[in-house]
Design an enzyme around this catalytic site. Structure first.
Site, short mmCIF file in Angstrom:
data_model
loop_
_atom_site.label_atom_id
_atom_site.label_comp_id
_atom_site.label_asym_id
_atom_site.label_seq_id
_atom_site.Cartn_x
_atom_site.Cartn_y
_atom_site.Cartn_z
N TRP A 108 0.87 -1.19 0.00
CA TRP A 108 0.00 0.00 0.00
C TRP A 108 0.89 1.23 0.00
O TRP A 108 1.54 1.55 0.99
CB TRP A 108 -0.88 -0.03 1.24
CG TRP A 108 -1.90 1.06 1.35
CD1 TRP A 108 -1.67 2.40 1.54
CD2 TRP A 108 -3.33 0.90 1.32
NE1 TRP A 108 -2.85 3.09 1.62
CE2 TRP A 108 -3.90 2.19 1.49
CE3 TRP A 108 -4.18 -0.19 1.18
CZ2 TRP A 108 -5.27 2.40 1.53
CZ3 TRP A 108 -5.55 0.02 1.21
CH2 TRP A 108 -6.08 1.30 1.38
N ASP A 109 0.91 1.92 -1.14
CA ASP A 109 1.85 3.04 -1.30
C ASP A 109 1.13 4.38 -1.16
O ASP A 109 -0.11 4.46 -1.23
CB ASP A 109 2.52 2.94 -2.67
CG ASP A 109 3.94 3.50 -2.67
OD1 ASP A 109 4.29 4.24 -1.73
OD2 ASP A 109 4.69 3.19 -3.61
N MET A 110 1.92 5.43 -0.94
CA MET A 110 1.40 6.79 -0.84
C MET A 110 2.56 7.71 -1.18
O MET A 110 3.48 7.87 -0.39
CB MET A 110 0.87 7.05 0.57
CG MET A 110 0.14 8.37 0.75
SD MET A 110 1.23 9.71 1.28
CE MET A 110 0.04 10.84 1.95
N ASN A 111 2.53 8.32 -2.38
CA ASN A 111 3.77 8.86 -2.95
C ASN A 111 3.87 10.37 -3.01
O ASN A 111 4.66 10.89 -3.80
CB ASN A 111 3.97 8.29 -4.36
CG ASN A 111 4.71 6.98 -4.34
OD1 ASN A 111 5.77 6.88 -3.72
ND2 ASN A 111 4.17 5.97 -5.00
N ASP A 125 12.96 3.70 -0.20
CA ASP A 125 13.13 3.39 -1.62
C ASP A 125 14.60 3.25 -1.99
O ASP A 125 14.91 2.85 -3.12
CB ASP A 125 12.49 4.49 -2.47
CG ASP A 125 10.98 4.36 -2.55
OD1 ASP A 125 10.45 3.30 -2.16
OD2 ASP A 125 10.32 5.32 -2.98
#
Length: 779
Positions: A475-478, A546
């Site tokens: 679950w990403d949030m960029n 990252d």
């Protein structure tokens, strides 16, 4: 244990005491937080009480009946505005008449056998006792409730606050902290962990001398800029000795930690929601809940504090079916393919993954909509038929048939303007209507203040997760927040956006994690941009950064370990040259760093040499044998110059250690590995895995041993390198735990004076993994 002695309250854990009392003026006075004291009566507490006969000059006395008390010079549990305390406040309210003065006085207290739940935010579980203190500002009819929860065996105390408006008129809450600690002195070092994308968790130590120091996030998330975990320690505290307070917040939004030294040498620490651009309008009967703050004290150094934090997080923050379950080894498709994925490529990589022993294959970004770059399709969570012509379920079934579980990447909180979702619902984003918008990564943030958006995302994600046998979700949030405005909220509530977004996020996560309890959710936000206890209440692991460069990761992971257990830190072995730094590090170093925590790979296995694949196969096999210890063992940081780590199983029978060198120092041949956490009187076998090294690593030094001259990179050099390997050193020692914890003198490192099997090839970025196994008797 919580006890009340007349006007005093004593909170005790296994090794710490927290003591407060009711002042004659009815404010709460903070008396002590530190090493456990023996307290059996009120009389025992008297020496902890400050003696005040007259208030200091140039201060305001609280009232005429108590001329000895100026709140500016008192250690308090709640700092307010307007009654003489001019330090950073705990609470700030603007009343209907425009006043910001508050005077919260003791009303009553009770000890609860079960904790009072928070309605809008996650909180720690498994506590036994709770102290609930009610304070009232009678002039404005506002109630402030303080909740203290004691976690005895973890040496943890949590604290939070609830503000209730009983007045017929609305009030505006501009600040409500979660905890406040007032110390009688300021002889402390404040440690914060700051950074940025791919450069998370840089440790900074500040000697507290004067003024106000703030560690805070204003990105809309807990942020990589300033993690909410901080430490207060003595100047001479080390990993294994000295006093330290570990302090954190169960919250994923804008946070605020401040340390202020008063004119009288006292120090105040507060932690909670960042008050910048924060304001909540509370009508009569409405209340506001602060996040829960976490506090740990140790007089046995950073390692001991960290270990209590680790156990507390594993047992009381992480929850669900994955709470104590060993995590799978995965292969993520991102760095091998970026957006250029298709079914054929993914299946080819999955087959290679199965051969080396990987258990879970993860399809990262690029599988949905028309997602060929980061400029479109966020919000359109349907597979791309060009990339997956037979559909998502077909691909998942094929991956399962290979023998791997399947995982998928999503970024539900975001939307591209170039998407069907945005075209259908342009009013569903955080944006100021009619104004130009500042975007990050070509995307906008969906308005989770709006319940309709939360409901929609619950349905669309549920449909996706039900569509195939999905076992893992990344679950990403960029991006960070900009143009902070919710079209759902009225104009007088726009300063509530940041916090209401987090409440909406937690609602969404609660919906999905309860609906899919067996899915392993991994949090990610451009790496470590939302690495916090709030997310860990829903997702039992978080992608740490990252940046997959092993040297950078060694620092990042070590610094996370001060406040977070290895079981929640997700790490990947990636290719070289590294995609973030272009640095070359040995494959075994990349693994040695990544295996301390949750191991994964982010590399194109189909492109690797047979030699590299063989090494990865051995790595994975070894990790599986020791996985429980690597993920859930007791972790020690030993040496700050060399990265000397040690992780030990709960029964102290199994341990692994790592030594990592950043740069070679010429003619420094001697190194020690120092173990920790072993049984002093037990016998152990200390050893490493035998290695062989490519002769090309030694350059033209080969000509000092070769009977004929070999030109570098010539055909002859290639042939020699294929058949001639240089033996690595072997450590094979049988001794007691006490000796290993004193330090093992390792075989000398190469230093220009010859090389054989008794010399350690230990160059720039080199590392060693050591194994320590308990024996029944000395050999």
């Amino acid at each position: 244990m919580i006890r009340q002695y007349d006007q005093c309250f004593v909170l005790e854990t296994a090794h710490s005491s927290y003591i407060l009392r009711i002042l004659p003026t009815k404010q709460l006075e903070h008396l002590y937080y530190g090493k456990k004291l023996t307290i059996t009566s009120c009389q025992d507490i008297v020496p902890l009480i400050e003696q005040h006969a007259f208030a200091p000059g140039n201060t305001n006395i609280y009232d005429e009946e108590h001329p000895e008390y100026s709140l500016e010079d008192m250690r308090l549990e709640v700092g307010t505005i307007g009654k003489g305390d001019i330090r950073v406040p705990f609470v700030e309210i603007i009343h209907d008449d425009g006043s910001s003065t508050n005077d919260f006085l003791y009303h009553d207290a009770k000890i609860n056998t079960t904790r009072t739940p928070i309605n809008t935010l996650p909180y720690a579980t498994n506590n036994q006792e709770e102290l609930e203190i009610t304070l009232v500002d009678e002039a404005y009819d506002v109630t402030l409730k303080l909740y203290y929860n004691v976690y005895d065996k973890y040496d943890m105390i949590t604290r939070r606050a609830v503000l209730i408006n009983n007045n017929k008129n609305a009030i505006r809450l501009n600040r409500l902290m979660s905890t406040q600690l007032d110390f009688s002195t300021h002889d402390f070092v404040l440690t914060t962990f700051n950074g940025s994308w791919t450069d998370e968790m840089n440790r900074h130590d500040y000697v507290v001398e004067s003024g106000l120091h703030i560690n805070a996030s204003f990105t809309g998330s807990s942020s990589s800029r300033a993690n909410p975990f901080v430490m207060l320690s003595n100047k001479h505290t080390s990993e294994d000795a000295g006093e330290v307070y570990g302090l954190n917040l169960i919250y994923s939004g804008n946070h605020y930690e401040a340390v202020e030294v008063s004119s009288y040498g006292k120090m105040r620490f507060v932690s909670g929601i960042n008050p910048q651009n924060f304001s909540f309008l509370l009508a009569q009967g409405e209340q506001f809940e602060s996040p829960e703050a976490v506090m740990c004290y140790s007089d046995r150094g950073f390692n001991d504090m960290s270990q209590h934090m680790h156990k507390f997080i594993n047992d009381c923050i992480v929850r669900g079916s994955w709470q104590h379950q060993e995590r799978p080894i995965l292969l993520n498709s991102w760095e091998a393919n970026y957006f250029k994925i298709n079914e054929q490529k993914l299946i080819k990589q999955a087959k290679a993954a199965k051969k080396v022993g990987i258990e879970l294959f993860v399809m990262d970004d690029g599988w949905f909509g028309k997602r060929d770059n980061d400029q479109s399709s966020l919000g359109d969570w349907q597979y791309d038929p060009k990339k997956l012509p037979h559909g998502l379920k077909h691909l998942v079934d094929k991956i399962n048939a290979i023998g791997l579980d399947f995982g998928i990447w999503v970024e539900p909180e975001m939307v591209n303007v170039d998407s069907n979702l945005y075209r259908s619902h342009p009013n569903w984003t955080i944006a100021i209507p009619g104004h130009g918008q500042s975007e990050g990564r070509h995307q906008r943030i969906l308005d989770l203040c709006n319940p309709e958006v939360v409901d929609y995302l619950t349905k669309v994600m549920s449909k996706l997760f039900e569509s195939a046998d999905i076992k893992y979700v990344k679950w990403d949030m960029n991006r960070t927040f900009s143009d902070i405005y919710s079209p759902y909220l009225p104009s007088d509530k726009q300063q509530e956006v940041f916090h209401r977004y987090i409440i909406g996020l937690y609602k969404l996560l609660d919906n999905l994690t309860k609906a899919f309890p067996d899915i392993l959710f991994e949090g990610c936000a451009s790496g470590g941009n939302r690495f916090d206890l709030g997310m860990l209440c829903f997702m039992p692991q978080i992608w740490a950064s990252d940046n997959t460069d092993a040297l950078c990761r060694a620092r990042i992971q070590k610094n996370y370990s001060y406040g977070y257990p290895l079981s929640v830190i997700s790490n990947h072995v990636s290719s070289t040259l590294n995609h973030q730094t272009l640095r070359t590090t040995p494959l075994n170093t990349r693994y040695n760093v990544a295996c301390f925590g949750i191991l994964g790979y982010e590399i194109n296995l189909a492109d690797l040499s047979n030699e590299a694949l063989e090494e990865i196969t051995k790595q994975i096999a070894a990790y599986k044998v020791h996985r429980k210890t690597f993920q859930f063992g007791t972790f020690y940081r030993v040496n700050q110059v060399l990265h000397n780590w040690c992780v030990v199983s709960d029964d102290q029978k199994d341990a692994m250690g790592m030594l990592l060198q950043e740069l070679v120092l010429p003619h420094h041949q001697y190194h020690q590995f120092i173990a920790r956490g072993l049984k002093e009187d037990s016998h152990y076998h200390f050893f490493n895995e035998a290695k062989q090294y490519n002769v090309k690593l030694f350059g033209d030094l080969i000509n000092t041993a070769s009977p004929v001259h070999i030109k570098q990179d010539s055909l002859a050099h290639q042939v020699v390198a294929k058949f001639v390997k240089m033996p690595g050193e072997v450590e094979d020692i049988h001794t007691t735990g006490s000796v290993l914890m004193q330090g093992v003198g390792l075989k000398q490192a190469f230093s220009a004076n010859g090389y054989n099997e008794n010399v350690r090839y230990f160059q720039d970025f080199a590392s060693r993994l050591y194994f320590i196994e308990e024996e029944s008797e000395m050999k």
